[in-house]
Design an enzyme around this catalytic site. Structure first.
Site, PDB file in Angstrom:
ATOM      1  CE1 TYR A  36       3.510  -4.897  -2.289  1.00 16.03           C
ATOM      2  CE2 TYR A  36       5.400  -5.785  -1.115  1.00 16.03           C
ATOM      3  CZ  TYR A  36       4.844  -4.824  -1.928  1.00 16.03           C
ATOM      4  OH  TYR A  36       5.623  -3.793  -2.365  1.00 16.03           O
ATOM      5  CG  LEU A  77       3.590   1.750   0.699  1.00 16.50           C
ATOM      6  CD1 LEU A  77       4.323   1.564   2.015  1.00 16.50           C
ATOM      7  CD2 LEU A  77       2.092   1.527   0.897  1.00 16.50           C
ATOM      8  CE  LYS A  93       5.229  -2.908   1.203  1.00 16.75           C
ATOM      9  NZ  LYS A  93       6.012  -1.839   0.568  1.00 16.75           N
ATOM     10  CD  GLU A 140       6.173   5.818  -2.607  1.00 19.17           C
ATOM     11  OE1 GLU A 140       6.624   5.339  -1.547  1.00 19.17           O
ATOM     12  OE2 GLU A 140       5.053   5.530  -3.060  1.00 19.17           O
TER      13      GLU A 140
HETATM   14  C1  LIG Z   1       7.047  -0.907   0.896  1.00 17.95           C
HETATM   15  C2  LIG Z   1       7.291   0.397   0.216  1.00 17.95           C
HETATM   16  C3  LIG Z   1       8.016   1.429   0.814  1.00 17.95           C
HETATM   17  C4  LIG Z   1       8.756   1.295   2.126  1.00 17.95           C
HETATM   18  O1  LIG Z   1       7.952   0.876   3.180  1.00 17.95           O
HETATM   19  P1  LIG Z   1       8.607   0.152   4.444  1.00 17.95           P
HETATM   20  O2  LIG Z   1       7.427  -0.167   5.284  1.00 17.95           O
HETATM   21  O3  LIG Z   1       9.514   1.122   5.083  1.00 17.95           O
HETATM   22  O4  LIG Z   1       9.310  -1.046   3.926  1.00 17.95           O
HETATM   23  C5  LIG Z   1       8.097   2.648   0.160  1.00 17.95           C
HETATM   24  N1  LIG Z   1       7.540   2.822  -1.053  1.00 17.95           N
HETATM   25  C6  LIG Z   1       6.866   1.854  -1.676  1.00 17.95           C
HETATM   26  C7  LIG Z   1       6.274   2.120  -3.012  1.00 17.95           C
HETATM   27  C8  LIG Z   1       6.732   0.599  -1.071  1.00 17.95           C
HETATM   28  O5  LIG Z   1       6.074  -0.374  -1.713  1.00 17.95           O
END
Ligand SMILES: *Cc1c(COP(=O)(O)O)cnc(C)c1O
Length: 282
Positions: A30, A199, A143, A175
């Site tokens: 996604y 990610l 993702k 993260e």
């Molecule tokens: C989507 C996501 C992010 C942030 O990604 P962006 O592209 O900046 O929205 C960070 N960590 C995880 C686990 C995510 O799923």
């Protein structure tokens, strides 16, 4: 209206099959893309990442990035979104429930656009966080729809009346449950390298670009929980949270409990990028 495959439809017309592999296995990928003043921010980058996520789970996107872009533009317009986001997912499609891939894969795409305000007060005042063990799998760079580790992490934060969970794997800060994490020490930024443990956020890439442009040194290197707790500033970023300072972790203030200078600089430059987007498009 929502987007189903390559068609805009009324949501009430759409039925999801109980044997969709997204529903049964979380077998899909996604993206979330922000809309500012009716315009997508970083759409190209998000779609390239979507394509990569799909490839990494041996799926191919059912449509070209060009076609997706065009349909997503229509979706935002049809819903008259000025400030909001689009959620887009692609599953491996419908098949009799067996773990292995079906012989014939028919990826299934759904996207919807929603109005959502920018998190202005959190960006201004900062958020609170807890640390929690990173129990996720070893392909956090994808993702994927499989978000149980992230869901449990976020819930744990909510249960302790905090905004975000910061994940720790073997004493290393990876993260947040849905955000990337940065620390600032002596004016320099540290953030986990973009590998299989995190990610690689599109917002993260913008933040690193801004830092470079501003002459702030960035270390894409791991740092420990102690270094997190000892940081001058802690910052998170994501499409929905933008660039937000963290003012307390596990009940302990970060520095003096006020958003720091580096966070403010990044926020200011991030705002300029959003404003720039309008200028380029208009
Ligand atoms: C989507 C996501 C992010 C942030 O990604 P962006 O592209 O900046 O929205 C960070 N960590 C995880 C686990 C995510 O799923």
């Amino acid at each position: 209206m929502i987007l189903v495959q390559d068609q805009l439809k009324d949501q009430s017309e759409v039925r999801i099959d109980i044997e969709d592999r997204g529903y049964q296995f979380g077998d899909g990928v996604y993206e979330v893309v922000r809309i500012y003043n009716g315009q997508y921010f970083g759409m190209e980058e998000h779609l390239i990442r979507l394509e990569r996520s799909a490839r990494e789970i041996q799926m191919t996107l059912p449509y070209s990035i060009e076609l997706l872009k065009e349909r997503l533009e229509k979706l935002a317009k049809a819903n008259d979104i000025r400030d909001g986001h689009v959620y887009l997912q692609i599953t491996r499609g419908v098949a009799e429930r067996t773990h292995q891939f079906p012989l014939q894969q028919a990826p299934f795409l759904v996207a919807y656009a929603r109005k959502s305000p920018r998190p202005l007060s959190k960006m201004k005042d900062g958020i609170t966080a807890i640390t929690t063990e990173d129990i996720r799998w070893l392909r956090c760079d994808i993702k994927s729809l499989n978000l149980l580790g992230n869901v449990l992490g976020k819930q744990k934060a909510m249960d302790t009346k905090c905004d975000e969970s910061i994940f720790i794997r073997n004493d290393i800060v990876t993260e947040g449950s849905s955000t990337n994490v940065y620390i600032v020490k002596n004016g320099e930024i540290w953030t986990h390298p973009a590998n299989n443990f995190i990610l690689n956020g599109i917002t993260r890439q913008v933040v690193l670009d801004i830092a470079k442009e501003t002459g702030i040194t960035v270390h894409e290197e791991t740092f420990t929980k102690n270094e997190l707790m000892d940081a001058d500033e802690v910052i998170i970023s994501s499409t929905t949270m933008e660039v937000t300072p963290v003012i307390s972790i596990d009940g302990t203030q970060v520095s003096n409990g006020e958003p720091g200078k580096v966070a403010r600089t990044l926020q200011e430059k991030f705002n300029e990028r959003i404003a720039q987007l309008q200028r380029v498009k208009n």
